[in-house]
Design an enzyme around this catalytic site. Structure first.
Site, PDB file in Angstrom:
ATOM      1  N   GLU A  13      -5.678  -1.883   0.255  1.00  0.00           N
ATOM      2  CA  GLU A  13      -6.240  -0.659  -0.319  1.00  0.00           C
ATOM      3  C   GLU A  13      -7.357  -0.941  -1.326  1.00  0.00           C
ATOM      4  OE1 GLU A  13      -3.070   2.434  -1.123  1.00  0.00           O
ATOM      5  OE2 GLU A  13      -1.822   0.672  -0.789  1.00  0.00           O
ATOM      6  N   SER A 178      -1.090   4.106   1.495  1.00  0.00           N
ATOM      7  CA  SER A 178      -2.227   4.592   2.287  1.00  0.00           C
ATOM      8  C   SER A 178      -1.964   4.543   3.789  1.00  0.00           C
ATOM      9  CB  SER A 178      -3.504   3.800   1.950  1.00  0.00           C
ATOM     10  OG  SER A 178      -3.986   4.148   0.686  1.00  0.00           O
ATOM     11  N   TYR A 246      -9.344   9.257   4.086  1.00  0.00           N
ATOM     12  CA  TYR A 246     -10.529   8.817   3.363  1.00  0.00           C
ATOM     13  C   TYR A 246     -11.855   9.147   4.041  1.00  0.00           C
ATOM     14  CZ  TYR A 246      -6.902   6.426   0.790  1.00  0.00           C
ATOM     15  OH  TYR A 246      -5.783   6.157   0.053  1.00  0.00           O
ATOM     16  N   ARG A 285       2.564  10.959  -7.722  1.00  0.00           N
ATOM     17  CA  ARG A 285       2.559  11.984  -6.672  1.00  0.00           C
ATOM     18  C   ARG A 285       3.744  11.754  -5.749  1.00  0.00           C
ATOM     19  NH1 ARG A 285      -1.581  10.658  -3.159  1.00  0.00           N
ATOM     20  NH2 ARG A 285      -0.068  10.438  -1.466  1.00  0.00           N
ATOM     21  N   ASP A 287       5.530  12.791  -2.090  1.00  0.00           N
ATOM     22  CA  ASP A 287       5.176  13.327  -0.777  1.00  0.00           C
ATOM     23  C   ASP A 287       6.413  13.836  -0.043  1.00  0.00           C
ATOM     24  OD1 ASP A 287       2.579  12.536  -1.315  1.00  0.00           O
ATOM     25  OD2 ASP A 287       2.771  10.633  -0.243  1.00  0.00           O
ATOM     26  N   GLU A 300       8.324   9.685  -0.322  1.00  0.00           N
ATOM     27  CA  GLU A 300       8.081   8.595  -1.266  1.00  0.00           C
ATOM     28  C   GLU A 300       7.412   9.126  -2.519  1.00  0.00           C
ATOM     29  OE1 GLU A 300       5.428   5.738   0.421  1.00  0.00           O
ATOM     30  OE2 GLU A 300       3.848   7.191   0.785  1.00  0.00           O
ATOM     31  N   ASN A 302       4.376   7.947  -5.161  1.00  0.00           N
ATOM     32  CA  ASN A 302       3.235   7.057  -5.386  1.00  0.00           C
ATOM     33  C   ASN A 302       2.979   6.968  -6.882  1.00  0.00           C
ATOM     34  OD1 ASN A 302       2.001   6.845  -2.434  1.00  0.00           O
ATOM     35  ND2 ASN A 302       2.594   8.972  -2.796  1.00  0.00           N
ATOM     36  N   GLY A 306      -4.222   7.952  -5.064  1.00  0.00           N
ATOM     37  CA  GLY A 306      -5.675   8.002  -5.019  1.00  0.00           C
ATOM     38  C   GLY A 306      -6.230   8.771  -6.206  1.00  0.00           C
TER      39      GLY A 306
END
Length: 344
Positions: A13, A178, A246, A285, A287, A300, A302, A306
């Site tokens: 990443e 990612s 992305y 964050r 998800d 999960e 994070n 990002g």
């Protein structure tokens, strides 16, 4: 304040991290901070000229990453580039960024940093450990099986996966971000399952196989003690992979998500609960998948999601009128306990 923005790194990443680092550098400079740009991939030469940094897209090649040994992280944190730094703003993703290693090195040097500590970082990036904690906290998560390397080319094991989880499954490395190394297998073809497992093992020593949850993709950002509005992620063709994340125009983001108030509240509460259950702090964050019956399933957390101006956490923050520079300042204040000291 002298702040080191730490970005780049040596995970797959890397390029995403560079884009986030540039956004944070710009925001912090606009707030009047003294900013130094540090890419630990370069070891003792980690101090970078901001004007020379160019954003990149796509994966870095294996050859490019092979030029950066993990030892460079130790040399970077131990270098004089960190002299006088009052805070490290971490924008590193994946291995050596979100897994607690850079956090441990900064702890040893006595430099505070943004985001979660060593223990929470290492737990959150470990998808298997995270799911166990989610279950203990009463947070629904998709049914799963852990695969080790002795399962490779074991078709009896592949049949057991299919019998337990069904024909529609997700196969992912245990400790990457990612969507790197992730495959979705439909139809239950055993060769497809085997190929996906081999792909995931390129990035991790353990592989997680999950039951695929039909429905919609949701995510919840967390800033300190506040859950941000729910975002729905709607990729063009149903799979939110690296390309859809992305490349502009590949995914629609709906903020706030078009869901009922009850589901939104439950998702926000669950996102914050999952974040805290892992011991996370600062920002992050969580998800989810929302199935067709209105049930949510946590995938999960994070710990360093990002972080460009158009990324998901900044997008949700903007919905509650927190612009990107203010968001960065809030994360700094949380890391330094400034808000807590003011309350006292």
């Amino acid at each position: 304040m002298k702040i080191a923005v730490v970005f780049g790194g040596i995970s797959p990443e890397r390029n995403v991290s560079i884009s986030g680092g540039l956004a944070v550098i710009k925001a912090l400079k606009s707030l009047g901070h003294e900013v130094v740009a540090i890419d630990p991939a370069y070891g003792k030469y980690c101090l970078r000229n901001i004007e020379d940094i160019e954003p990149r897209t796509g994966y870095p090649s294996k050859e490019e990453l092979a030029e950066f040994p993990p030892r460079n992280l130790i040399d970077a944190v131990n270098s004089d580039a960190f002299d006088g730094v009052e805070l490290a703003f971490l924008v590193l993703h994946g291995q050596y960024g979100e897994d607690g290693k850079i956090q441990a090195l900064l702890d040893l040097r006595g430099i505070p940093y943004t985001g979660s500590n060593v223990k929470a970082s290492s737990l959150a990036i470990d998808k298997i450990s995270s799911k166990m904690i989610f279950m203990a906290a009463g947070i629904p998560t998709p049914e799963w099986i852990v695969i080790t390397k002795d399962h490779i080319d074991n078709y009896d094991a592949y049949e057991e996966i299919r019998e337990q989880l069904g024909n529609h499954i997700v196969i992912k490395p245990n400790d990457q971000g990612s969507t790197i190394g992730i495959s979705i297998v439909k139809g239950g073809n055993l060769d497809d399952i085997g190929d996906a497992i081999k792909e995931a093992f390129k990035y991790s020593d353990k592989v997680l196989v999950e039951k695929f949850i039909e429905g919609r993709e949701l995510t919840v950002g967390v800033i300190g003690d506040e859950a941000l509005p729910v975002i729905e992620i709607a990729p063009q063709d149903g799979f939110y992979d690296y390309e859809h994340k992305y490349q502009k125009g590949m995914t629609e983001y709906i903020c706030p998500a078009d869901i009922s108030h009850d589901i939104a509240d439950f998702t926000m509460n669950s996102g914050y609960t999952a974040f805290r259950a892992l011991g996370c702090s600062g920002f992050g964050r969580t998800d989810f998948r929302l199935d067709n019956d209105g049930m949510i399933y946590c995938l999960e957390v994070n710990t360093i999601p990002g972080f460009t101006e158009t990324s998901l956490v900044p997008m949700a923050a903007a919905e509650v009128e927190i612009e990107f520079p203010e968001l960065c300042e809030r994360i700094i204040n949380i890391a330094l306990n400034i808000e807590q000291e003011e309350d006292e």
